[in-house]
Design an enzyme around this catalytic site. Structure first.
Site, PDB file in Angstrom:
ATOM      1  N   CYS A 241       5.388 138.115   9.451  1.00  0.00           N
ATOM      2  CA  CYS A 241       3.857 137.963  10.002  1.00  0.00           C
ATOM      3  C   CYS A 241       2.909 138.588  10.633  1.00  0.00           C
ATOM      4  CB  CYS A 241       4.082 136.715  10.065  1.00  0.00           C
ATOM      5  SG  CYS A 241       2.444 135.960  10.142  1.00  0.00           S
TER       6      CYS A 241
ATOM      7  N   GLU B  31     -23.803 106.418  42.116  1.00  0.00           N
ATOM      8  CA  GLU B  31     -22.549 107.121  41.948  1.00  0.00           C
ATOM      9  C   GLU B  31     -21.615 107.142  41.003  1.00  0.00           C
ATOM     10  OE1 GLU B  31     -19.182 104.456  43.318  1.00  0.00           O
ATOM     11  OE2 GLU B  31     -19.947 104.362  45.303  1.00  0.00           O
TER      12      GLU B  31
END
Ligand code: IVH
Length: 673
Positions: free
Chosen positions: A431, A114
């Protein structure tokens, strides 16, 4: 309704809900709408509330959560939860195979492989087919009882049905957050200016320990089962156990494979080495188990791990390359993110040139210096990580990185708020990336949905001085747009149409679009419904904000200060003039009764059956009033779990009645208390 009728009704609806859940979650072919499903579930919740004696132990109402657990109880595991030995190479695996062969005295054996799921392991106890307990691994001997949270995970059966169900079984598995859910959660966090969660495993672990199971339910965890334990389990191989788990309705990853010998195991490992990246969750290796259960018993355990199983760990795909420099990105909220600029290097299928360094703490932790050779890793996550420095290759003259103090975009001095990891540029209105970032946020699908406008166009519009804030979009004329590179009649018409169309976007989306910090889509929806009008919201006191659903200190403070900044107020005025929708268009509340007429309520805390806004609606529908603060004039303080102590104290001092959810239901039904 007689008791017998109620019992029958509860059984019938439970069956229906289970049936539709199965169609939806297991078979992916729903037959009724979400709305119809919800109506059924609500009906069941109400019936169970009135007739708790008939609630079925595996009732699907437990999936929605609502239980608040203040402290998880520590419980002993029936069988200790051991860990697995690790191997990292073909040779080590051959050694394991040799030990197995020897331990089984040369008899033939098979393996069952698995994947090793990278989540949180869980032990699930079923008594007479009913899920009675979900416990974390803890120290392997004792773990935390997190049953209420576990019950919200859709893929964990609340009961197992069939002919041969043993009286008591234990199922072990791995709880995980699927990549898609994790990415969506992080996207939502970014949208509201919160830091991203680092990885799905830790997020899963944090989610399982949440006190409010309703929140756990919202996080959409999943679980793979991989181990069945118990006294009377009639299986002979692990493979049969896995098939049994599948037939009982557990979610089992379809990636398993029976392998006849260690050669086939090597093939399995190779097969999944890269393919595992396509799976819905992160995996970090393969678990190899001896298939026959008698043989497992024969091999037994060491003090720490089984001798019949081992993990093979995939090497994290990693390499080393030169750190050429560090650049800094400024986001919409002004948060600064440092980015490692790397000498391009090929790693696990792509060329890596850059990697996020998160914040100043991370740079200090790694003690990075420009010119260093750094280790770059691609783990389960797609984004590469810098994990360390190759100190042997460090040149002597290098110096530690000095974190920037000025914004790289606008030169403003950066700030760092107490308790926050990130630096911020406070120059919100001047900005450039903050401005374009806000416009990008504003036009996105979940917000104003102006899909004719993209990142490049926004940048051009900003560079041409045409758009400095979202409101400027609504002043754009055809003549302006002709200045845009590549824009012709058709594309201009499209763009203007998109902008025009956004004027029909409902209030809750507009509220999300204006980008108040910490106000994501869900919070915007809740507060839009609560305040109904931008003016009510902008004038709300901190206390009134706190009375709105989903609003805590951080959000209240953020909304409050947003509306006290002149630039924001001016921007909203302009958007209003442009014709955007700033009020909730929800229908007027339809009156149900007047049983609560002249009664005033303050709602506080978390409730078992209702969201706060539902309670509010019920009060309004039945003629009552909802207030935000406790005063002498107040009739009832409706108290849920986790209510702040100051409200209680104040109510007690002023002699205001403190009532529970159940008391409230009595009032609603016209009873007196
Ligand atoms: S079987 C007796 N199968 O790995 C040990 N464990 O280091 C039985 N894990 O705590 C464990 N995927 O959380 C098993 N397919 C898988 C697994 C798996 C992940 C985890 C599990 C365990 C840890 C062991």
């Amino acid at each position: 309704m007689t008791e017998a009728q109620a019992k029958k009704e509860i059984q019938d609806i439970t069956e229906k809900v289970n049936h539709h859940n199965d169609l939806y979650y297991q078979k992916s072919s729903p037959e009724i709408s979400d709305f119809e499903f919800d109506q059924l579930l609500q009906k069941l919740i109400a019936l169970e509330e009135h007739y708790p004696q008939f609630r079925q132990p595996d009732s699907p109402t437990q999936r929605v959560g609502g239980t608040i657990t203040k402290a998880f109880e520590t419980v002993y595991h029936r069988y200790p939860m051991l860990s697995l030995g690790n191997t990292y190479s073909r040779e080590e695996l051959e050694d394991f195979n040799g030990r197995v062969a020897k331990g089984l005295d040369g008899n033939p054996y098979e393996y069952f492989c698995e994947l090793k799921f990278d989540g949180v392991s869980i032990s699930l106890i079923y008594e007479n087919g009913i899920l009675v307990r979900g416990v974390t691994r803890g120290d392997g001997i004792r773990g935390d009882d997190i049953t209420a949270n576990i019950k919200t995970i859709r893929n964990i059966p609340l009961s197992v049905k069939g002919k041969d169900i043993p009286a008591s079984i234990e199922v072990r598995g791995e709880v995980f957050m699927p990549r898609t859910v994790f990415n969506q959660l992080n996207k939502e966090r970014e949208d509201i200016g919160e830091e991203r969660y680092a990885n799905a495993r830790n997020t899963t672990s944090g989610t399982l320990k949440m006190q409010d199971s309703a929140e756990v339910a919202r996080r959409k965890l999943d679980c793979y089962a991989y181990y069945l334990l118990g006294e009377d389990i009639s299986t002979e191989t692990h493979e049969e156990s896995i098939h049994k788990l599948e037939s009982w309705g557990f979610h089992v990853s379809p990636t398993y494979k029976k392998c006849k010998n260690i050669e086939e195991v090597h093939h399995y490992i190779e097969h999944w080495e890269t393919r595992r990246q396509e799976l819905p969750l992160e995996t970090d290796g393969v678990v190899i188990k001896v298939n026959n259960l008698d043989q497992q018993d024969q091999l037994g355990f060491t003090a720490k791990s089984p001798r019949w199983a081992i993990a093979y760990k995939y090497k994290a795909q990693s390499t080393s390359t030169r750190l050429n420099g560090i650049t800094y990105q400024v986001g919409r909220t002004g948060a600064v993110t440092p980015v490692a600029e790397l000498e391009p290097v090929f790693l696990a299928g792509t060329t890596v040139k850059r990697a996020s360094l998160h914040n100043a703490n991370e740079i200090a932790r790694l003690d990075l210096r420009i010119g260093d050779y750094v280790f770059v890793e691609k783990g389960g996550e797609i984004i590469p990580k810098v994990t360390g420095v190759d100190l042997e290759k460090r040149k002597e003259e290098t110096v530690p990185v000095h974190y920037i103090e000025q914004c790289p975009e606008c030169n403003t001095s950066l700030i760092r708020e107490e308790g926050e990891a990130a630096h911020y540029c406070p120059n919100a209105t001047g900005c450039p990336p903050q401005i374009t970032g806000r416009i990008e946020h504003f036009i996105q699908r979940k917000a104003m949905d102006i899909d004719s406008l993209g990142e490049k166009t926004i940048e051009q519009l900003y560079n041409l001085g045409l758009v400095k804030s979202p409101a400027d979009l609504y002043d754009l004329k055809k003549e302006d747009l002709l200045k845009l590179e590549g824009f012709k009649e058709k594309s201009i018409a499209n763009l203007l149409e998109g902008i025009e169309h956004s004027k029909k976007i409902p209030f809750e989306s507009v509220l999300f679009a204006i980008g108040i910090r910490y106000v994501g889509k869900t919070v915007a929806e809740k507060i839009a419904r609560h305040f109904k009008h931008i003016d009510a919201l902008s004038q709300a006191s901190l206390e009134e904000l706190l009375a709105a659903p989903e609003v805590g200190d951080k959000i209240a403070q953020s909304v409050f200060s947003f509306f006290r900044k002149a630039d924001n107020v001016h921007e909203i005025e302009r958007l209003k003039k442009a014709g955007l929708i700033f009020k909730s268009e929800a229908k007027e509340i339809e009156k149900e009764s007047e049983v609560l007429a002249n009664k005033s309520f303050v709602i506080s805390g978390v409730f078992q059956r209702y969201e706060r806004e539902e309670l509010q609606e019920i009060i309004l529908k039945n003629g009552g009033r909802v207030l935000s603060s406790v005063s002498g004039k107040l009739d009832y303080l409706l108290a849920g779990d986790n209510m702040g102590p100051s409200k209680r104290e104040k109510a007690e001092k002023l002699g205001v009645k403190i009532i529970s959810e159940q008391d409230f239901e009595k009032l609603r039904n016209g009873q007196t208390l």
